[in-house]
Scaffold this motif. Structure first.
Motif, PDB file in Angstrom:
ATOM      1  N   ASP A   1       0.840  -1.196   0.000  1.00 30.93           N
ATOM      2  CA  ASP A   1       0.000   0.000   0.000  1.00 30.93           C
ATOM      3  C   ASP A   1       0.885   1.260   0.000  1.00 30.93           C
ATOM      4  O   ASP A   1       1.817   1.380   0.798  1.00 30.93           O
ATOM      5  N   ASP A   2       0.566   2.202  -0.911  1.00 35.31           N
ATOM      6  CA  ASP A   2       1.356   3.450  -0.973  1.00 35.31           C
ATOM      7  C   ASP A   2       0.674   4.616  -0.265  1.00 35.31           C
ATOM      8  O   ASP A   2       1.193   5.739  -0.281  1.00 35.31           O
ATOM      9  N   TYR A   3      -0.484   4.376   0.370  1.00 37.86           N
ATOM     10  CA  TYR A   3      -1.195   5.397   1.155  1.00 37.86           C
ATOM     11  C   TYR A   3      -1.526   6.642   0.322  1.00 37.86           C
ATOM     12  O   TYR A   3      -1.645   7.755   0.864  1.00 37.86           O
ATOM     13  N   ALA A   4      -1.696   6.476  -0.966  1.00 38.86           N
ATOM     14  CA  ALA A   4      -1.787   7.617  -1.889  1.00 38.86           C
ATOM     15  C   ALA A   4      -2.912   8.580  -1.535  1.00 38.86           C
ATOM     16  O   ALA A   4      -2.742   9.798  -1.660  1.00 38.86           O
ATOM     17  N   THR A   5      -4.060   8.078  -1.119  1.00 36.43           N
ATOM     18  CA  THR A   5      -5.186   8.980  -0.854  1.00 36.43           C
ATOM     19  C   THR A   5      -5.391   9.243   0.627  1.00 36.43           C
ATOM     20  O   THR A   5      -6.309   9.972   1.009  1.00 36.43           O
ATOM     21  N   ARG A   6      -4.546   8.682   1.464  1.00 33.61           N
ATOM     22  CA  ARG A   6      -4.737   8.849   2.899  1.00 33.61           C
ATOM     23  C   ARG A   6      -4.146  10.169   3.391  1.00 33.61           C
ATOM     24  O   ARG A   6      -3.351  10.820   2.720  1.00 33.61           O
ATOM     25  N   SER A   7      -4.533  10.531   4.604  1.00 30.11           N
ATOM     26  CA  SER A   7      -4.053  11.764   5.217  1.00 30.11           C
ATOM     27  C   SER A   7      -2.574  11.645   5.577  1.00 30.11           C
ATOM     28  O   SER A   7      -2.028  10.544   5.705  1.00 30.11           O
ATOM     29  N   THR A   8      -1.941  12.792   5.771  1.00 28.00           N
ATOM     30  CA  THR A   8      -0.552  12.770   6.239  1.00 28.00           C
ATOM     31  C   THR A   8      -0.473  12.171   7.638  1.00 28.00           C
ATOM     32  O   THR A   8       0.549  11.607   8.016  1.00 28.00           O
ATOM     33  N   SER A   9      -1.559  12.285   8.405  1.00 23.74           N
ATOM     34  CA  SER A   9      -1.593  11.713   9.757  1.00 23.74           C
ATOM     35  C   SER A   9      -1.355  10.217   9.717  1.00 23.74           C
ATOM     36  O   SER A   9      -0.570   9.670  10.502  1.00 23.74           O
ATOM     37  N   ALA A  10      -2.036   9.526   8.799  1.00 20.60           N
ATOM     38  CA  ALA A  10      -1.864   8.081   8.674  1.00 20.60           C
ATOM     39  C   ALA A  10      -0.506   7.738   8.091  1.00 20.60           C
ATOM     40  O   ALA A  10       0.149   6.779   8.514  1.00 20.60           O
ATOM     41  N   ARG A  11      -0.059   8.523   7.143  1.00 19.52           N
ATOM     42  CA  ARG A  11       1.208   8.196   6.468  1.00 19.52           C
ATOM     43  C   ARG A  11       2.412   8.331   7.382  1.00 19.52           C
ATOM     44  O   ARG A  11       3.425   7.664   7.175  1.00 19.52           O
ATOM     45  N   ARG A  12       2.323   9.176   8.391  1.00 23.61           N
ATOM     46  CA  ARG A  12       3.502   9.370   9.241  1.00 23.61           C
ATOM     47  C   ARG A  12       3.618   8.331  10.361  1.00 23.61           C
ATOM     48  O   ARG A  12       4.613   8.307  11.093  1.00 23.61           O
ATOM     49  N   ALA A  13       2.617   7.476  10.535  1.00 19.67           N
ATOM     50  CA  ALA A  13       2.686   6.442  11.565  1.00 19.67           C
ATOM     51  C   ALA A  13       3.896   5.535  11.321  1.00 19.67           C
ATOM     52  O   ALA A  13       4.115   5.053  10.214  1.00 19.67           O
ATOM     53  N   ALA A  14       4.676   5.313  12.366  1.00 21.45           N
ATOM     54  CA  ALA A  14       5.911   4.531  12.248  1.00 21.45           C
ATOM     55  C   ALA A  14       5.626   3.059  12.546  1.00 21.45           C
ATOM     56  O   ALA A  14       6.046   2.515  13.568  1.00 21.45           O
ATOM     57  N   MET A  15       4.914   2.423  11.622  1.00 17.22           N
ATOM     58  CA  MET A  15       4.513   1.041  11.827  1.00 17.22           C
ATOM     59  C   MET A  15       4.830   0.155  10.631  1.00 17.22           C
ATOM     60  O   MET A  15       4.390  -0.987  10.572  1.00 17.22           O
ATOM     61  N   ARG A  16       5.590   0.671   9.692  1.00 17.60           N
ATOM     62  CA  ARG A  16       5.905  -0.128   8.510  1.00 17.60           C
ATOM     63  C   ARG A  16       6.891  -1.236   8.857  1.00 17.60           C
ATOM     64  O   ARG A  16       7.915  -1.002   9.503  1.00 17.60           O
ATOM     65  N   ILE A  17       6.555  -2.444   8.433  1.00 13.54           N
ATOM     66  CA  ILE A  17       7.463  -3.567   8.663  1.00 13.54           C
ATOM     67  C   ILE A  17       8.819  -3.279   8.049  1.00 13.54           C
ATOM     68  O   ILE A  17       9.868  -3.548   8.656  1.00 13.54           O
ATOM     69  N   ALA A  18       8.827  -2.700   6.868  1.00 14.44           N
ATOM     70  CA  ALA A  18      10.084  -2.470   6.152  1.00 14.44           C
ATOM     71  C   ALA A  18      11.035  -1.582   6.936  1.00 14.44           C
ATOM     72  O   ALA A  18      12.229  -1.886   7.045  1.00 14.44           O
ATOM     73  N   GLU A  19      10.528  -0.479   7.509  1.00 19.16           N
ATOM     74  CA  GLU A  19      11.407   0.480   8.185  1.00 19.16           C
ATOM     75  C   GLU A  19      11.429   0.376   9.706  1.00 19.16           C
ATOM     76  O   GLU A  19      12.430   0.709  10.334  1.00 19.16           O
ATOM     77  N   HIS A  20      10.324  -0.068  10.303  1.00 19.17           N
ATOM     78  CA  HIS A  20      10.161   0.148  11.735  1.00 19.17           C
ATOM     79  C   HIS A  20      10.130  -1.120  12.581  1.00 19.17           C
ATOM     80  O   HIS A  20      10.145  -1.019  13.808  1.00 19.17           O
ATOM     81  N   LEU A  21      10.076  -2.284  11.968  1.00 13.26           N
ATOM     82  CA  LEU A  21      10.114  -3.519  12.746  1.00 13.26           C
ATOM     83  C   LEU A  21      11.569  -3.847  13.054  1.00 13.26           C
ATOM     84  O   LEU A  21      12.358  -4.142  12.159  1.00 13.26           O
ATOM     85  N   ALA A  22      11.940  -3.744  14.344  1.00 11.13           N
ATOM     86  CA  ALA A  22      13.338  -3.875  14.755  1.00 11.13           C
ATOM     87  C   ALA A  22      13.822  -5.312  14.635  1.00 11.13           C
ATOM     88  O   ALA A  22      13.102  -6.263  14.951  1.00 11.13           O
ATOM     89  N   LEU A  23      15.069  -5.445  14.197  1.00  8.00           N
ATOM     90  CA  LEU A  23      15.660  -6.776  14.076  1.00  8.00           C
ATOM     91  C   LEU A  23      15.766  -7.461  15.428  1.00  8.00           C
ATOM     92  O   LEU A  23      15.706  -8.687  15.519  1.00  8.00           O
ATOM     93  N   GLU A  24      15.897  -6.671  16.496  1.00  9.77           N
ATOM     94  CA  GLU A  24      15.990  -7.278  17.832  1.00  9.77           C
ATOM     95  C   GLU A  24      14.676  -7.978  18.202  1.00  9.77           C
ATOM     96  O   GLU A  24      14.671  -8.948  18.961  1.00  9.77           O
ATOM     97  N   ASP A  25      13.553  -7.496  17.646  1.00 10.85           N
ATOM     98  CA  ASP A  25      12.282  -8.185  17.870  1.00 10.85           C
ATOM     99  C   ASP A  25      12.210  -9.486  17.090  1.00 10.85           C
ATOM    100  O   ASP A  25      11.513 -10.421  17.478  1.00 10.85           O
ATOM    101  N   LEU A  26      12.919  -9.531  15.984  1.00 11.39           N
ATOM    102  CA  LEU A  26      12.906 -10.730  15.146  1.00 11.39           C
ATOM    103  C   LEU A  26      13.970 -11.737  15.556  1.00 11.39           C
ATOM    104  O   LEU A  26      13.942 -12.891  15.123  1.00 11.39           O
ATOM    105  N   LYS A  27      14.930 -11.254  16.360  1.00  9.00           N
ATOM    106  CA  LYS A  27      16.007 -12.126  16.853  1.00  9.00           C
ATOM    107  C   LYS A  27      16.727 -12.835  15.706  1.00  9.00           C
ATOM    108  O   LYS A  27      17.028 -14.028  15.779  1.00  9.00           O
TER     109      LYS A  27
END
Length: 472
Positions: free
Chosen positions: A204-230
């Motif tokens: 999902d590219d969030y193309a039509t969503r608000s900036t509020s939703a787009r700034r949430a730091a919940m993307r697996i690609a960027e925000h899921l820490a490797l320490e959580d994945l061990k």
């Protein structure tokens, strides 16, 4: 129909998305013992959380009130445990009561569980508890129990039930940590030989969503820490391949934690069957909220989109409710307290704000179906996920969301950082919520109707609209 007052078992997990349950059509795993409750009872297709965070949801479940009434609006606001709950009402009516497992509503005088004959709850890790050799707190003090938390919690709950004398009815809350992060499976999980399917909205590219939703730091690609994945990804992966690798690693552990939960649900079912108590026990399985499983590229919850908003709920009471049923009406976690009390023939507390859906299940509705549900997420720009404060209203066909964005009600927050923003989704045409249609002319009438309905519901539950709404 049985005249016996039903026993009550509520098995509550943390972050177990309904689309990771077989009875809900999961394509990522199977949950035969949870599905058994649905087969022998009722599956709820439209159960929603009113504030998608662990502590607030648990407070609403206990008290039958919205966050602004029970006082638990965020992860940092402990409960006033002296306020009435469905458990305290059952206890007053002669029930034996217990809670074992995750509490996560604060500890110390005024915050430890009240209204329970027996309580034994996880502490440590900021109230989340540990998967391995967890620290428990009871009226006798703290102690470490060796083993795996999901198994231990069930052991303690069944041990308490085995200790009960006489025929008085009882209520036990079996509250698991799993499958909350960090995802730590126990040994002996089923080996996975195939990749977990990617969600259709993973990119999902969030193309039509608000900036509020787009700034949430919940993307697996960027925000899921490797320490959580061990684990560490192989070298040389592209951005896209690294995201898929992290998703697979996350889901492997998450689903293994769910497997342990499902097996322990089976232990409870078997205990009831062996004692001939299943038919006269209101057995509930649910999660305190939903969870993004790579949907829209996200993990975690908080936002008012379907995967986070939707709660799994299955329940059975064969002596009163026919098995294999499906409930399609809108219900919320605020409704559970009154429903349980209704099933037990116990009067609710006047301050409880929900609608008992017990009458729906026994073909004698006590009130009209809910036309929609109200949601409010109070935290704003939290340090871990940057999720914006917002509220909204959902009907069977549409969803309205207002990101008011200033963290109203949170200590230490400053003035507006981001402007208020609106989103509107047509759930019939766009069930995956990819197209925000708030500003489209053809939705002007729907927009006005939903705004009026939301204001009406805010007035009913006593939650004031944000001051910025009238200016937006």
């Amino acid at each position: 129909m049985s005249k016996r007052r039903p026993n009550v078992v509520m098995i509550l997990t943390d972050d177990h998305a309904s689309h990771a349950i077989g009875a809900y059509g999961s394509v990522v795993n199977s949950t035969p013992r949870i599905d058994e409750i649905a087969r022998r009872g009722v599956l709820f297709r439209n159960c929603f959380v009113t504030n998608s965070l662990c502590s607030p949801s648990r407070a609403s479940i206990l008290t039958g009130t919205y966050s602004h009434v029970n006082g638990v609006t965020t992860l940092e606001t402990p409960i006033d445990a002296s306020q009435p709950t469905f458990v305290s009402q059952l206890k007053t009516a002669g029930y034996r009561t217990a809670i074992v497992g995750k509490w996560h509503l604060g500890h110390g005088p005024g915050h430890d569980p009240e209204g329970f004959d027996y309580w034994d709850v996880l502490v440590g890790s900021e109230g989340q508890g540990e998967y391995w050799d967890p620290l428990f707190l009871s009226a006798a003090g703290e102690r470490t129990v060796e083993g795996y938390a999901t198994d231990i919690i069930t052991d303690l709950a069944l041990s308490w039930l085995d200790s009960l004398p006489g025929d008085d009815p009882w209520c036990v809350l079996i509250y698991h940590k799993a499958p909350h992060r960090p995802w730590e499976p126990r040994e002996g999980s089923r080996p996975r030989t195939e990749a977990v399917p990617l969600p259709a909205t993973f990119d999902d590219d969030y193309a039509t969503r608000s900036t509020s939703a787009r700034r949430a730091a919940m993307r697996i690609a960027e925000h899921l820490a490797l320490e959580d994945l061990k684990a560490t990804p192989p070298d040389g992966l592209s951005y896209e391949d690294a995201a898929v690798w992290k998703y697979q690693r996350f889901m492997e552990d998450y689903l293994d934690c769910v497997q342990a939960v499902d097996e322990n649900v089976g232990r409870v079912i078997d205990w009831l069957d062996e004692r001939g108590s299943f038919d006269d026990t209101l057995l509930m399985y649910a999660s305190d909220q939903g969870f993004f499983l790579g949907d829209h590229g996200w993990f975690d919850k908080r936002l008012m989109y379907e995967e986070s908003l939707r709660m799994p709920l299955v329940l059975s009471l064969p002596s009163r409710v026919e098995g294999g049923a499906v409930h399609d009406g809108i219900v919320t976690n605020v409704d559970w307290a009154q429903t349980i009390l209704d099933a037990a023939g116990v009067e609710p507390v006047e301050r409880m704000q929900g609608r008992s859906f017990w009458g729906d299940l026994v073909a004698s509705p006590s009130s009209p179906p809910a036309p929609g549900m109200y949601y409010r997420y109070w935290e704003h720009d939290d340090s871990s996920h940057r999720a914006p404060a917002h509220y909204g209203y959902r009907t069977r066909t549409h969803k309205l969301i207002y990101f008011y964005n200033d963290g109203l009600g949170l200590p230490g927050t400053g003035p507006f950082t981001y402007p208020p923003e609106w989103e509107l989704y047509d759930l019939e045409r766009d069930p995956e919520e990819l197209h925000n249609v708030y500003w489209e002319p053809e939705y002007a009438e729907v927009r006005a109707e939903l705004t009026t309905a939301m204001l009406r519901e805010q007035a009913r539950v006593g939650d004031l609209p944000h001051p910025s709404q009238s200016a937006g």
